[in-house]
Write an enzyme that holds these catalytic residues in place. Structure first.
Site, PDB file in Angstrom:
ATOM      1  N   GLY A 260      38.740  19.201  44.882  1.00 56.11           N
ATOM      2  CA  GLY A 260      38.311  20.532  45.301  1.00 56.11           C
ATOM      3  C   GLY A 260      37.031  20.986  44.626  1.00 56.11           C
ATOM      4  O   GLY A 260      36.468  20.321  43.741  1.00 56.11           O
TER       5      GLY A 260
ATOM      6  N   HIS B  31      39.902  39.206  35.338  1.00 50.26           N
ATOM      7  CA  HIS B  31      38.724  39.176  34.476  1.00 50.26           C
ATOM      8  C   HIS B  31      38.432  40.528  33.819  1.00 50.26           C
ATOM      9  O   HIS B  31      38.259  40.624  32.595  1.00 50.26           O
ATOM     10  CB  HIS B  31      37.492  38.724  35.266  1.00 50.26           C
TER      11      HIS B  31
END
Length: 480
Positions: free
Chosen positions: A16, A235
């Site tokens: 990926g 985050h």
């Protein structure tokens, strides 16, 4: 549990985009510096039908594209560490072949699991049934780990059925960034900051994560997620926790994460009026025309690509200090930064001489440039016959300049090495994740209750005008 350094690393999703851009370059760079144990073997797996040599060729191409040549020393040696086993996670018999490929580690096995949320349960079951979840196995989990608290608990329960918490490493790659780690050093290794790091001396805090890109290759995931889940839930809340946490007893996984979760549990429920959502329309980035979100997506959507929030932490240290959080796509520049705005001096001795003071400001740049800037008041040179002149001057520390020599690392280098060696300090604990989702879910519930639709903004701008008003009604200007 006895700490061990793994001599096997198993990478899921190895073909990926994350693997190509981050994982393989990180591992190769660590190997080039001699930071990987010479005995470690790396087994890659994905659905793609490849043999060992095909995957090594794939890895070589990825490294030549995404890793600078000066960090690829001993490339052939690294490639020889790699082997590959194709796997469909929905087919349990494939895990037996995978286990045979991994072999029996002498020291231990570390697994990096990056997969769709729907595949977590069958993958964990397959690992367990094939003997790849024993007491000398630890597992790193890449997001997304659910879309809300309920789905997150389902995934965490599935993982916990095979791995105890001390062997689960939930990844937030921002915690691998050097400047994010330096935030703790700045706060807790310098006497000048900690006595001022509270509501008595800080007016407000801003945290911005701005992207210039649009959907790119994340069309399906992003439209189901949106900016709140994609950026704020992980985050931004991790950055907030590091800014706001109390001093831990020591720098270790348990103590650091104990203090972070206290902050996350202290977040006040947000009123919808203290949030702004937006979705970009066609505009220009860096002089080039870009389409709107609905054009990129190919259909109408109410998914937010921008969110701004005025948050509060209800504890002794931060009572009354607003935290302004902002993130969005197709903004004017790519930046992640923390701004700590101090209060002004209580009395200026220079006001009678025509001088105006400006509050000190600490700006911590995380990406694309890693730097720390503290603005200080200073006198403008001159004879002062018509009054004293003052101005704000920057005291700047640019990380590459301050620490010449070390390479600028990919965040995953640190995280992969910590996973292999068994240090959980920079990984997220389950109670942190659940506290984050609890807060985020309440915001989304408020949006749904009021049928809130994102306001439009032009690509290349700083979001809807309502986001500017969110701060300016408190007399605050976003740092741009």
């Amino acid at each position: 549990m006895t700490k061990f350094t793994s001599d096997r690393l198993l990478l899921f999703g190895a073909t990926g985009d994350l693997s190509r851009r981050m994982l393989l370059p990180s591992l190769c760079a660590l190997d080039a510096e001699g930071l990987l144990d010479p005995s470690i073997e790396i087994v890659a797996t994905a659905r793609s039908d490849m043999d060992d040599q095909s995957f090594r060729n794939f890895a070589r191409q990825s490294l030549e594209q995404f890793l600078p040549a000066n960090r690829r020393g001993g490339l052939a040696t690294f490639l020889n560490r790699l082997s590959y086993q194709a796997l469909d996670a929905n087919e349990m018999e494939g895990f037996k072949a995978l286990a045979e490929k991994v072999g029996k580690p002498e020291e231990g096995l570390s697994i990096f699991l990056s997969t769709a949320p729907s595949l977590f349960e069958p993958t964990i079951h397959g690992l367990q049934s094939s003997g790849l979840a024993g007491p000398n196995v630890r597992i790193g989990l890449e997001k997304p780990l659910g879309v809300d608290l309920a789905s997150s608990r389902v995934i965490n329960d599935a993982v916990a059925s095979a791995f105890p918490e001390e062997r689960i490493y939930r990844i937030d790659h921002y915690l691998g960034k050097e400047t994010v780690q330096n935030l703790l050093a700045l706060r807790f290794a310098n006497l000048m900051f900690e006595p001022l790091w509270n509501a008595a001396h800080i007016d407000h805090v801003q945290i911005t994560v701005a992207e210039t890109v649009g959907l790119e290759s994340r069309v399906g995931y992003y439209d189901d997620s949106g900016a709140l889940r994609d950026m704020v839930q992980n985050h931004i809340l991790q950055l907030l926790a590091l800014v706001a946490m109390e001093p831990p007893v020591s720098y270790d996984a348990t103590n650091v994460r104990d203090e972070k979760v206290k902050v996350l549990r202290s977040l006040r429920k947000v009123n919808v009026s203290e949030t702004v959502t937006g979705q970009y329309r066609a505009g220009a980035i860096s002089g080039g025309a870009v389409p709107g979100y609905d054009e990129e997506l190919g259909k109408d959507s109410n998914t937010e690509t921008f969110v701004a929030i005025k948050a509060h932490i209800d504890n002794w240290r931060w009572q009354g200090v607003p935290f302004y959080l902002r993130t969005g796509k197709r903004l004017p520049r790519r930046t992640t930064e923390i701004v700590v705005q101090f209060r002004n001096v209580p009395h200026s001795i220079f006001s009678g001489r025509g001088a105006k003071t400006v509050p000190n400001r600490l700006v911590i740049g995380i990406q694309p440039e890693e730097n720390i800037t503290l603005s200080l008041m200073a006198k403008i040179p001159g004879l002062d016959r018509e009054g004293i002149g003052l101005r704000s001057v920057p005291l700047a520390i640019t990380m590459p300049d301050a620490f010449a020599g070390p390479q600028r690392r990919i965040a995953y280098e640190r995280l992969l090495l910590d996973l292999i060696e068994g240090d959980q300090t920079l990984f997220v604990r389950r109670d942190e994740v659940e506290a984050q989702w609890d807060w985020i879910d309440a915001i989304r519930a408020g949006w749904d209750e009021q049928a809130l639709e994102p306001k439009t903004y032009t690509a290349g701008s700083w979001g809807p005008s309502a986001a500017i008003a969110l701060a300016e009604r408190d007399g605050v200007t976003w740092h741009e």
